[in-house]
Design a protein around this motif. Structure first.
Motif, PDB file in Angstrom:
ATOM      1  N   UNK A 206      10.844   0.066   1.351  1.00 16.12           N
ATOM      2  CA  UNK A 206       9.712  -0.262   2.220  1.00 16.12           C
ATOM      3  C   UNK A 206       8.619  -0.987   1.439  1.00 16.12           C
ATOM      4  N   UNK A 207       8.341  -0.538   0.228  1.00 16.20           N
ATOM      5  CA  UNK A 207       7.356  -1.240  -0.611  1.00 16.20           C
ATOM      6  C   UNK A 207       7.797  -2.671  -0.869  1.00 16.20           C
ATOM      7  N   UNK A 208       9.098  -2.863  -1.049  1.00 16.95           N
ATOM      8  CA  UNK A 208       9.632  -4.205  -1.283  1.00 16.95           C
ATOM      9  C   UNK A 208       9.379  -5.116  -0.088  1.00 16.95           C
ATOM     10  N   UNK A 209       9.654  -4.613   1.119  1.00 11.29           N
ATOM     11  CA  UNK A 209       9.407  -5.407   2.329  1.00 11.29           C
ATOM     12  C   UNK A 209       7.921  -5.767   2.448  1.00 11.29           C
ATOM     13  N   UNK A 210       7.061  -4.787   2.218  1.00  9.83           N
ATOM     14  CA  UNK A 210       5.623  -5.030   2.348  1.00  9.83           C
ATOM     15  C   UNK A 210       5.109  -5.987   1.276  1.00  9.83           C
ATOM     16  N   UNK A 211       5.700  -5.921   0.086  1.00  9.19           N
ATOM     17  CA  UNK A 211       5.317  -6.846  -0.979  1.00  9.19           C
ATOM     18  C   UNK A 211       5.642  -8.279  -0.583  1.00  9.19           C
ATOM     19  N   UNK A 212       6.859  -8.497  -0.064  1.00 11.34           N
ATOM     20  CA  UNK A 212       7.238  -9.844   0.372  1.00 11.34           C
ATOM     21  C   UNK A 212       6.367 -10.304   1.534  1.00 11.34           C
ATOM     22  N   UNK A 213       6.057  -9.381   2.425  1.00  9.95           N
ATOM     23  CA  UNK A 213       5.226  -9.714   3.582  1.00  9.95           C
ATOM     24  C   UNK A 213       3.842 -10.186   3.152  1.00  9.95           C
ATOM     25  N   UNK A 214       3.302  -9.570   2.104  1.00  7.64           N
ATOM     26  CA  UNK A 214       1.966  -9.922   1.625  1.00  7.64           C
ATOM     27  C   UNK A 214       1.954 -11.170   0.746  1.00  7.64           C
TER      28      UNK A 214
END
Length: 239
Positions: A206-214
């Motif tokens: 989940x942190x990975x997805x949010x990192x890419x999103x940001x």
């Protein structure tokens, strides 16, 4: 699948007995001279795609990460062959194939010792038509069915007590048949039982997805996508 280990002085080749693997297989220049470099992926480091077009392989050199990686790029402390990262990853991938889990199929590994340290490489079969989730989500939204497939696949690995040390959006592929595959099992292992590490895997993803999103100008990921993934994950664990 049996494992054959060939040692020549301070170099070890690890592969199935039926393969005639040489140390040149782990050198991009060897494939270049045969016009069998199929491409490359440039992230933090270069990964090579080599071999025949109808049976492509991935050639990955082991690089250190984190702060120590800025000082020592690709050397690891040698404590015996069976404790090296490629040997352990090779053995794990063989076991995952036996269990019919969707992880990369390993071809061979190489360990080269120099003094008290070693360098290493791993050769794997390429996932047919595989694209990682970052590549997919930067171009278009994924269907609920694909999000469910990702959640189900992670759950299957967890059912088998398989720990992935770096479960992130780059290490999950969707193949040409819309099936999810996990890649990069460096430092992975099969645990004695399920536990907090399963949730830690999911939190890391989940942190990975949010990192890419940001960070990316366009990345199709929403809270609903995550809930769809998690619903499929839980349903598979309970099945």
């Amino acid at each position: 699948m049996q494992t054959h280990i060939h040692q020549d002085a301070n170099q070890w080749l690890i592969h199935a007995p039926e393969l005639s693997v040489t140390k040149e297989w782990f050198e991009p220049s060897y494939w270049q001279t045969q016009d069998k470099i199929l491409g490359q992926s440039r992230g933090r480091n270069v990964t090579w795609f080599v071999g025949e077009k109808d049976s492509p392989m991935v050639l990955r050199h082991y690089y250190r990460g984190g702060l120590i990686g800025k000082l020592v790029t690709d050397k690891y402390w040698f404590e015996g062959l069976e404790k090296t990262r490629p040997y352990r990853e090779y053995e794990l991938l063989v076991e995952l194939e036996k269990r019919q889990l969707s992880a990369c199929r390993v071809v061979a590994a190489q360990v080269t010792k120099s003094g008290l340290s070693y360098r290493a490489d791993l050769l794997m079969k390429m996932v047919d038509g595989g694209k990682d989730l970052v590549a997919l989500l930067t171009s278009a939204p994924m269907s609920d069915e694909l999000w469910q497939e990702v959640g189900k696949t992670i759950a299957l690995f967890h059912k088998h007590k398989v720990y992935h040390a770096d479960l992130n959006a780059h290490n999950i592929l969707i193949n040409k048949d819309n099936k999810a595959w996990l890649i990069d099992f460096d430092r992975g292992e099969i645990k004695v039982q399920r536990g907090q590490w399963c949730q830690d895997n999911l939190d890391r993803l989940l942190r990975s997805f949010n990192k890419e999103l940001n960070q990316l100008p366009q990345f199709y990921f929403t809270d609903d996508n995550w809930q769809t993934l998690m619903s499929a994950y839980k349903a598979e664990l309970d099945a």
